[in-house]
Design a protein around this motif. Sequence first.
Motif, mmCIF file in Angstrom:
data_model
loop_
_atom_site.group_PDB
_atom_site.id
_atom_site.type_symbol
_atom_site.label_atom_id
_atom_site.label_comp_id
_atom_site.label_asym_id
_atom_site.label_seq_id
_atom_site.Cartn_x
_atom_site.Cartn_y
_atom_site.Cartn_z
ATOM 1 N N SER A 178 -1.301 2.831 3.148
ATOM 2 C CA SER A 178 -0.240 3.807 3.440
ATOM 3 C C SER A 178 -0.798 5.053 4.133
ATOM 4 O O SER A 178 -0.128 5.632 4.984
ATOM 5 C CB SER A 178 0.512 4.198 2.174
ATOM 6 O OG SER A 178 -0.354 4.854 1.264
ATOM 7 N N PHE A 179 -2.013 5.460 3.792
ATOM 8 C CA PHE A 179 -2.601 6.618 4.459
ATOM 9 C C PHE A 179 -2.808 6.344 5.945
ATOM 10 O O PHE A 179 -2.528 7.184 6.790
ATOM 11 C CB PHE A 179 -3.936 6.988 3.806
ATOM 12 C CG PHE A 179 -4.630 8.110 4.519
ATOM 13 C CD1 PHE A 179 -4.177 9.399 4.384
ATOM 14 C CD2 PHE A 179 -5.701 7.869 5.362
ATOM 15 C CE1 PHE A 179 -4.796 10.448 5.054
ATOM 16 C CE2 PHE A 179 -6.321 8.906 6.033
ATOM 17 C CZ PHE A 179 -5.870 10.192 5.878
ATOM 18 N N THR A 180 -3.249 5.154 6.271
ATOM 19 C CA THR A 180 -3.456 4.790 7.675
ATOM 20 C C THR A 180 -2.146 4.805 8.444
ATOM 21 O O THR A 180 -2.079 5.300 9.574
ATOM 22 C CB THR A 180 -4.099 3.397 7.764
ATOM 23 O OG1 THR A 180 -5.291 3.390 6.994
ATOM 24 C CG2 THR A 180 -4.422 3.036 9.199
ATOM 25 N N ALA A 181 -1.092 4.311 7.825
ATOM 26 C CA ALA A 181 0.215 4.309 8.492
ATOM 27 C C ALA A 181 0.737 5.726 8.675
ATOM 28 O O ALA A 181 1.291 6.061 9.729
ATOM 29 C CB ALA A 181 1.203 3.483 7.680
ATOM 30 N N GLU A 182 0.578 6.564 7.670
ATOM 31 C CA GLU A 182 1.025 7.960 7.786
ATOM 32 C C GLU A 182 0.215 8.708 8.834
ATOM 33 O O GLU A 182 0.753 9.514 9.595
ATOM 34 C CB GLU A 182 0.924 8.651 6.443
ATOM 35 C CG GLU A 182 1.930 8.144 5.433
ATOM 36 C CD GLU A 182 1.653 8.648 4.033
ATOM 37 O OE1 GLU A 182 0.699 9.434 3.859
ATOM 38 O OE2 GLU A 182 2.387 8.253 3.124
ATOM 39 N N CYS B 149 0.157 -2.076 -3.803
ATOM 40 C CA CYS B 149 1.342 -1.788 -2.987
ATOM 41 C C CYS B 149 1.110 -0.640 -2.018
ATOM 42 O O CYS B 149 1.647 -0.642 -0.918
ATOM 43 C CB CYS B 149 2.511 -1.389 -3.889
ATOM 44 S SG CYS B 149 3.490 -2.769 -4.414
ATOM 45 N N GLU B 150 0.340 0.337 -2.424
ATOM 46 C CA GLU B 150 0.122 1.532 -1.606
ATOM 47 C C GLU B 150 -1.083 1.413 -0.686
ATOM 48 O O GLU B 150 -1.397 2.343 0.049
ATOM 49 C CB GLU B 150 -0.037 2.749 -2.514
ATOM 50 C CG GLU B 150 1.232 3.095 -3.240
ATOM 51 C CD GLU B 150 1.081 4.331 -4.101
ATOM 52 O OE1 GLU B 150 0.012 4.963 -4.055
ATOM 53 O OE2 GLU B 150 2.019 4.627 -4.822
ATOM 54 N N ARG B 151 -1.710 0.306 -0.692
ATOM 55 C CA ARG B 151 -2.895 0.117 0.122
ATOM 56 C C ARG B 151 -2.524 0.181 1.614
ATOM 57 O O ARG B 151 -1.610 -0.476 2.067
ATOM 58 C CB ARG B 151 -3.516 -1.215 -0.202
ATOM 59 C CG ARG B 151 -4.859 -1.369 0.398
ATOM 60 C CD ARG B 151 -5.494 -2.651 -0.065
ATOM 61 N NE ARG B 151 -6.896 -2.505 0.187
ATOM 62 C CZ ARG B 151 -7.847 -2.871 -0.613
ATOM 63 N NH1 ARG B 151 -7.542 -3.436 -1.758
ATOM 64 N NH2 ARG B 151 -9.098 -2.706 -0.303
#
Length: 124
Positions: free
Chosen positions: A15-19, A11-13
């Motif tokens: 998310s760092f790129t989006a942030e 699910c969190e895959r």
Amino acid sequence: MRRRWRSRVACERGSFTAELAAGLPALMLLLVAGLTAVNAVGARVACVDAAREAALAAARGESGTVAGARYAPEGAEVSVTVVGDRVTATVRAPVRALGARLPRLVVSGEAVAAVEPGAPGPVP
């Protein structure tokens, strides 16, 4: 337990790129603003130095505008006024923001000097 952990990671895959994509423009804006502020402070110090030199030169009887222009930043405007026994020099310089579409800032410096006794007279 292991199955829950895997589903949470899935699910969190990304998310760092989006942030990072959301925060990077704000970080760049802060960097540009900080560098512009440092540039403006440097120009302000140069304006104060140039105004001091212009006021002292005019108080000694030399050309204050020429002396101030030697120390002023590029594109600066030097003005010297004499009122009674005081010489006031003002230097105004534009500071280019580190963005092509941003407006220019204007910084200034001012200095006052007393006319020296025995000098041939203040020269603006």
